[in-house]
Design a protein around this motif. Structure first.
Motif, PDB file in Angstrom:
ATOM      1  N   ARG A   1     -40.712 -41.497 -27.939  1.00 54.36           N
ATOM      2  CA  ARG A   1     -41.600 -42.145 -28.808  1.00 54.36           C
ATOM      3  C   ARG A   1     -43.090 -41.636 -28.492  1.00 54.36           C
ATOM      4  N   LEU A   2     -43.983 -41.482 -29.536  1.00 56.86           N
ATOM      5  CA  LEU A   2     -45.216 -40.949 -29.553  1.00 56.86           C
ATOM      6  C   LEU A   2     -46.088 -42.118 -29.636  1.00 56.86           C
ATOM      7  N   HIS A   3     -46.900 -42.759 -28.544  1.00 54.51           N
ATOM      8  CA  HIS A   3     -47.541 -43.969 -28.761  1.00 54.51           C
ATOM      9  C   HIS A   3     -49.070 -43.881 -28.215  1.00 54.51           C
ATOM     10  N   HIS A   4     -49.908 -43.898 -29.252  1.00 51.68           N
ATOM     11  CA  HIS A   4     -51.239 -43.614 -29.036  1.00 51.68           C
ATOM     12  C   HIS A   4     -51.472 -42.485 -28.029  1.00 51.68           C
ATOM     13  N   GLY A   5     -50.925 -41.349 -28.875  1.00 52.98           N
ATOM     14  CA  GLY A   5     -51.282 -40.127 -28.315  1.00 52.98           C
ATOM     15  C   GLY A   5     -50.544 -39.392 -27.151  1.00 52.98           C
TER      16      GLY A   5
ATOM     17  N   LEU B   1     -45.658 -32.138 -33.996  1.00 51.22           N
ATOM     18  CA  LEU B   1     -46.389 -33.395 -34.079  1.00 51.22           C
ATOM     19  C   LEU B   1     -47.853 -32.863 -34.739  1.00 51.22           C
ATOM     20  N   ASN B   2     -48.371 -31.911 -34.103  1.00 55.61           N
ATOM     21  CA  ASN B   2     -49.895 -31.578 -34.617  1.00 55.61           C
ATOM     22  C   ASN B   2     -49.851 -30.950 -36.058  1.00 55.61           C
ATOM     23  N   ALA B   3     -48.779 -30.221 -36.342  1.00 54.65           N
ATOM     24  CA  ALA B   3     -48.604 -29.948 -37.706  1.00 54.65           C
ATOM     25  C   ALA B   3     -48.279 -30.832 -39.030  1.00 54.65           C
ATOM     26  N   ASN B   4     -47.855 -32.208 -38.037  1.00 53.80           N
ATOM     27  CA  ASN B   4     -47.792 -33.280 -38.883  1.00 53.80           C
ATOM     28  C   ASN B   4     -49.077 -34.337 -38.916  1.00 53.80           C
ATOM     29  N   LYS B   5     -50.069 -33.810 -38.124  1.00 58.20           N
ATOM     30  CA  LYS B   5     -51.006 -34.666 -37.799  1.00 58.20           C
ATOM     31  C   LYS B   5     -50.875 -35.958 -37.237  1.00 58.20           C
ATOM     32  N   MET B   6     -49.468 -36.063 -36.503  1.00 59.27           N
ATOM     33  CA  MET B   6     -49.186 -37.596 -35.911  1.00 59.27           C
ATOM     34  C   MET B   6     -49.828 -37.901 -34.639  1.00 59.27           C
ATOM     35  N   THR B   7     -50.274 -38.946 -34.217  1.00 55.09           N
ATOM     36  CA  THR B   7     -50.692 -39.340 -33.227  1.00 55.09           C
ATOM     37  C   THR B   7     -50.349 -40.665 -32.726  1.00 55.09           C
ATOM     38  N   ASP B   8     -49.750 -41.428 -33.641  1.00 49.22           N
ATOM     39  CA  ASP B   8     -49.073 -42.939 -33.080  1.00 49.22           C
ATOM     40  C   ASP B   8     -48.032 -43.380 -33.817  1.00 49.22           C
TER      41      ASP B   8
END
Length: 305
Positions: free
Chosen positions: A51-55, A93-100
């Protein structure tokens, strides 16, 4: 509606996610892999979910240690380092602009086969690496409600033919157990080991509470769940008696509380097993306490980033 530990709130952002296949990004509906892929043909692959949680990719080191152990176990040489795979994940993740609020599934298969066959010598490519990131938030309603289990007649395997600790693509026996549970009217399956002791669930690890003690099965016949390990860790850190031991359905039916653990859902209470209400049939106090302690551990991981 499907009810279980993998219930996720609907999120329209997932319709347009980019998926990485061997470092190339594809739109969701265009993400495809060859029918000659060894994972598709014979279930020859290993995987991880985190999981990606708060970066922060939570417990990344633990997940990658398990992935590398799984690959070594099946004789698959990974042609990249943990640092390089981390970069692949972050690129996706960066390509999807995902952070949380993201669940990341990493799948590594042995590669493309020359022809349908089990023989690894007929693999004509390097490993295929697929990274699927999705916005996934666990349903709080499902967690508060809890889940019901049915004890399947399908047993967890013996270490001498398919070690249950191996996080591999070959999950058919667990699917069979789940189908049996669903047909019995339960949400998910409880599985016994080859000796008849309680082992695990089809997709999560299983715990009971008895007399303020936390019990879970030995690690011999269950997947080495990261969340499972963290619950044991917080028990030790907070002087909560916790035991990895053999126990049977006799003990389970008389438990004060029961819960399951997994990367996606964290701790989820179990209210009924084989038609028998467990404890008060609700989200028990000890389960809530352990869930809070586990969340604190995640927050500490994020803080130390």
């Amino acid at each position: 509606m499907v009810h279980g530990t993998h219930n996720a709130l609907a999120d329209s952002r997932n319709d347009s996610i980019l998926i990485s296949i061997n470092d190339e990004l594809f739109k969701r509906n265009d993400a495809k892999i060859s029918v000659f892929d060894s994972g598709y043909l014979v279930g020859d692959g290993v995987w991880e979910a985190l999981r990606l949680h708060h970066g922060v990719l939570v417990f990344l080191e633990d997940h990658f240690n398990r992935l590398w152990q799984s690959a070594k176990t099946v004789g698959m040489k990974l042609p990249f380092t943990k640092q390089e795979l981390t970069a692949k994940v972050w690129n996706t993740l960066n390509a999807n602009k995902m952070t949380d609020g993201v669940h990341v599934r990493i799948m590594v298969t042995r590669g493309i086969k020359k022809t349908p066959s089990q023989d690894p010598r007929l693999t004509i490519s390097g490993p295929n690496v697929v990274i699927i990131p999705e916005y996934k938030a666990a349903s709080k309603t499902s967690k508060e409600k809890g889940i019901t289990l049915f004890t399947s007649t399908v047993r967890r395997g013996s270490p001498d033919y398919l070690d249950p600790r191996l996080n591999c693509h070959s999950k058919l026996h667990e699917v069979q157990a789940l189908i049996q549970a669903i047909e019995a009217g339960a949400d998910e399956a409880l599985m016994l080991d080859v000796n008849g002791f309680v082992s695990t669930c089809n997709a999560t690890n299983f715990f009971i509470i008895k007399n303020d003690e936390v019990w879970t099965s030995t690690s011999k016949y269950c997947m080495n769940g990261i969340t499972r390990a963290k619950v044991i860790e917080v028990c030790i850190a907070n002087n909560i008696p916790c035991f990895e031991k053999d126990f049977s359905l006799f003990d389970v039916y008389g438990a004060d509380e029961a819960f399951v653990t997994g990367t996606f859902g964290g701790l989820t209470p179990v209210t009924k097993i084989d038609g028998r209400v467990i404890g008060e049939g609700n989200y028990g106090n000890m389960t809530k306490t352990l869930s809070d302690l586990y969340e604190n551990l995640i927050n500490a991981e994020v803080k130390n980033g």
